[in-house]
Design a protein around this motif. Structure first.
Motif, PDB file in Angstrom:
ATOM      1  N   GLN A 147       0.835  -1.199   0.000  1.00  0.00           N
ATOM      2  CA  GLN A 147       0.000   0.000   0.000  1.00  0.00           C
ATOM      3  C   GLN A 147       0.867   1.246   0.000  1.00  0.00           C
ATOM      4  O   GLN A 147       1.964   1.263   0.541  1.00  0.00           O
ATOM      5  N   ARG A 148       0.344   2.285  -0.612  1.00  0.00           N
ATOM      6  CA  ARG A 148       1.032   3.579  -0.647  1.00  0.00           C
ATOM      7  C   ARG A 148       0.113   4.619  -0.029  1.00  0.00           C
ATOM      8  O   ARG A 148      -1.106   4.483  -0.059  1.00  0.00           O
ATOM      9  N   ASN A 149       0.742   5.668   0.480  1.00  0.00           N
ATOM     10  CA  ASN A 149      -0.041   6.689   1.154  1.00  0.00           C
ATOM     11  C   ASN A 149       0.659   8.037   1.021  1.00  0.00           C
ATOM     12  O   ASN A 149       1.869   8.104   0.817  1.00  0.00           O
ATOM     13  N   VAL A 150      -0.128   9.084   1.122  1.00  0.00           N
ATOM     14  CA  VAL A 150       0.390  10.445   1.160  1.00  0.00           C
ATOM     15  C   VAL A 150      -0.040  11.034   2.493  1.00  0.00           C
ATOM     16  O   VAL A 150      -1.233  11.036   2.809  1.00  0.00           O
ATOM     17  N   PRO A 151       0.909  11.512   3.286  1.00  0.00           N
ATOM     18  CA  PRO A 151       0.528  12.070   4.584  1.00  0.00           C
ATOM     19  C   PRO A 151      -0.338  13.326   4.433  1.00  0.00           C
ATOM     20  O   PRO A 151       0.042  14.262   3.735  1.00  0.00           O
ATOM     21  N   VAL A 152      -1.483  13.311   5.075  1.00  0.00           N
ATOM     22  CA  VAL A 152      -2.371  14.477   5.035  1.00  0.00           C
ATOM     23  C   VAL A 152      -1.695  15.665   5.698  1.00  0.00           C
ATOM     24  O   VAL A 152      -1.861  16.815   5.271  1.00  0.00           O
ATOM     25  N   SER A 153      -0.893  15.377   6.728  1.00  0.00           N
ATOM     26  CA  SER A 153      -0.211  16.464   7.444  1.00  0.00           C
ATOM     27  C   SER A 153       0.731  17.237   6.515  1.00  0.00           C
ATOM     28  O   SER A 153       0.915  18.443   6.673  1.00  0.00           O
ATOM     29  N   GLU A 154       1.304  16.554   5.538  1.00  0.00           N
ATOM     30  CA  GLU A 154       2.194  17.228   4.586  1.00  0.00           C
ATOM     31  C   GLU A 154       1.406  18.226   3.743  1.00  0.00           C
ATOM     32  O   GLU A 154       1.861  19.354   3.504  1.00  0.00           O
ATOM     33  N   PHE A 155       0.201  17.842   3.294  1.00  0.00           N
ATOM     34  CA  PHE A 155      -0.631  18.774   2.535  1.00  0.00           C
ATOM     35  C   PHE A 155      -1.089  19.930   3.422  1.00  0.00           C
ATOM     36  O   PHE A 155      -1.072  21.088   2.995  1.00  0.00           O
ATOM     37  N   GLN A 156      -1.472  19.625   4.648  1.00  0.00           N
ATOM     38  CA  GLN A 156      -1.919  20.686   5.558  1.00  0.00           C
ATOM     39  C   GLN A 156      -0.800  21.698   5.804  1.00  0.00           C
ATOM     40  O   GLN A 156      -1.042  22.902   5.834  1.00  0.00           O
ATOM     41  N   ARG A 157       0.423  21.211   5.959  1.00  0.00           N
ATOM     42  CA  ARG A 157       1.563  22.103   6.179  1.00  0.00           C
ATOM     43  C   ARG A 157       1.814  22.961   4.934  1.00  0.00           C
ATOM     44  O   ARG A 157       2.018  24.170   5.037  1.00  0.00           O
ATOM     45  N   ALA A 158       1.759  22.349   3.744  1.00  0.00           N
ATOM     46  CA  ALA A 158       1.981  23.102   2.502  1.00  0.00           C
ATOM     47  C   ALA A 158       0.889  24.147   2.294  1.00  0.00           C
ATOM     48  O   ALA A 158       1.165  25.278   1.875  1.00  0.00           O
ATOM     49  N   LEU A 159      -0.351  23.793   2.607  1.00  0.00           N
ATOM     50  CA  LEU A 159      -1.461  24.738   2.452  1.00  0.00           C
ATOM     51  C   LEU A 159      -1.328  25.889   3.444  1.00  0.00           C
ATOM     52  O   LEU A 159      -1.545  27.056   3.094  1.00  0.00           O
ATOM     53  N   SER A 160      -0.961  25.572   4.672  1.00  0.00           N
ATOM     54  CA  SER A 160      -0.775  26.611   5.686  1.00  0.00           C
ATOM     55  C   SER A 160       0.334  27.578   5.280  1.00  0.00           C
ATOM     56  O   SER A 160       0.185  28.802   5.413  1.00  0.00           O
ATOM     57  N   GLU A 161       1.446  27.041   4.769  1.00  0.00           N
ATOM     58  CA  GLU A 161       2.543  27.902   4.315  1.00  0.00           C
ATOM     59  C   GLU A 161       2.110  28.778   3.142  1.00  0.00           C
ATOM     60  O   GLU A 161       2.469  29.951   3.079  1.00  0.00           O
ATOM     61  N   ALA A 162       1.316  28.224   2.238  1.00  0.00           N
ATOM     62  CA  ALA A 162       0.851  28.999   1.085  1.00  0.00           C
ATOM     63  C   ALA A 162      -0.055  30.151   1.528  1.00  0.00           C
ATOM     64  O   ALA A 162       0.046  31.269   1.018  1.00  0.00           O
TER      65      ALA A 162
END
Length: 149
Positions: A42-57
């Motif tokens: 299985q593969r996964n993308v951490p949601v926290s990584e997207f949340q951090r990128a969105l917050s920085e943006a």
């Protein structure tokens, strides 16, 4: 003028969240479809990584424009890439058995169907919440436009 309306406030943020949730749902569905495939990891993308990128943006946009308007530029990270046309492409990581709770079975598949179903439901709820918020924003815009003289 219409660009100013759609680039202000929460609409770009909600739009980015919808694109991420849509791509993540495809990834979860792929993992579910291969739950019986031997040697599938299985593969996964951490949601926290997207949340951090969105917050920085959002913070960068506030610093650059002095407010909440302007384009929202998501910085690429290890697993999330934003293209020039605004689409998001995910580069999922292999789920480790220790962090994801999956057990490596004799067929070398680390399936954890319950966890996948939970991820699917949470992702769908996240998507639905963003759709509802976006619908509200467009209803406000529609009301404002309709009340013009």
């Amino acid at each position: 003028m219409l660009t100013d309306l759609t680039n202000s406030g929460a609409i770009p943020t909600l739009s980015a969240a919808l694109r991420f949730a849509s791509e993540r749902q495809k990834l979860i569905a792929h993992n579910i479809a291969n739950v019986e495939t031997p040697n599938f990891i299985q593969r996964n993308v951490p949601v926290s990584e997207f949340q951090r990128a969105l917050s920085e943006a959002v913070e960068n946009r506030r610093r650059q424009t002095g407010g909440e308007s302007g384009p929202l530029v998501l910085r690429n990270s290890g697993s999330i890439e934003t293209r020039a046309d605004g689409t998001i492409e995910l580069s999922p990581e292999r789920s480790s058995t220790s962090s994801e709770g999956g057990v490596l079975f004799h067929d070398r598949n680390n399936r954890d169907l319950e966890r996948l179903m939970q991820d699917s439901v949470e992702n769908a709820a996240f998507y639905r919440m963003n759709v509802d918020l976006l619908r509200t924003r467009f209803d406000i815009l529609k009301s404002a436009i309709a009340q013009r003289p």
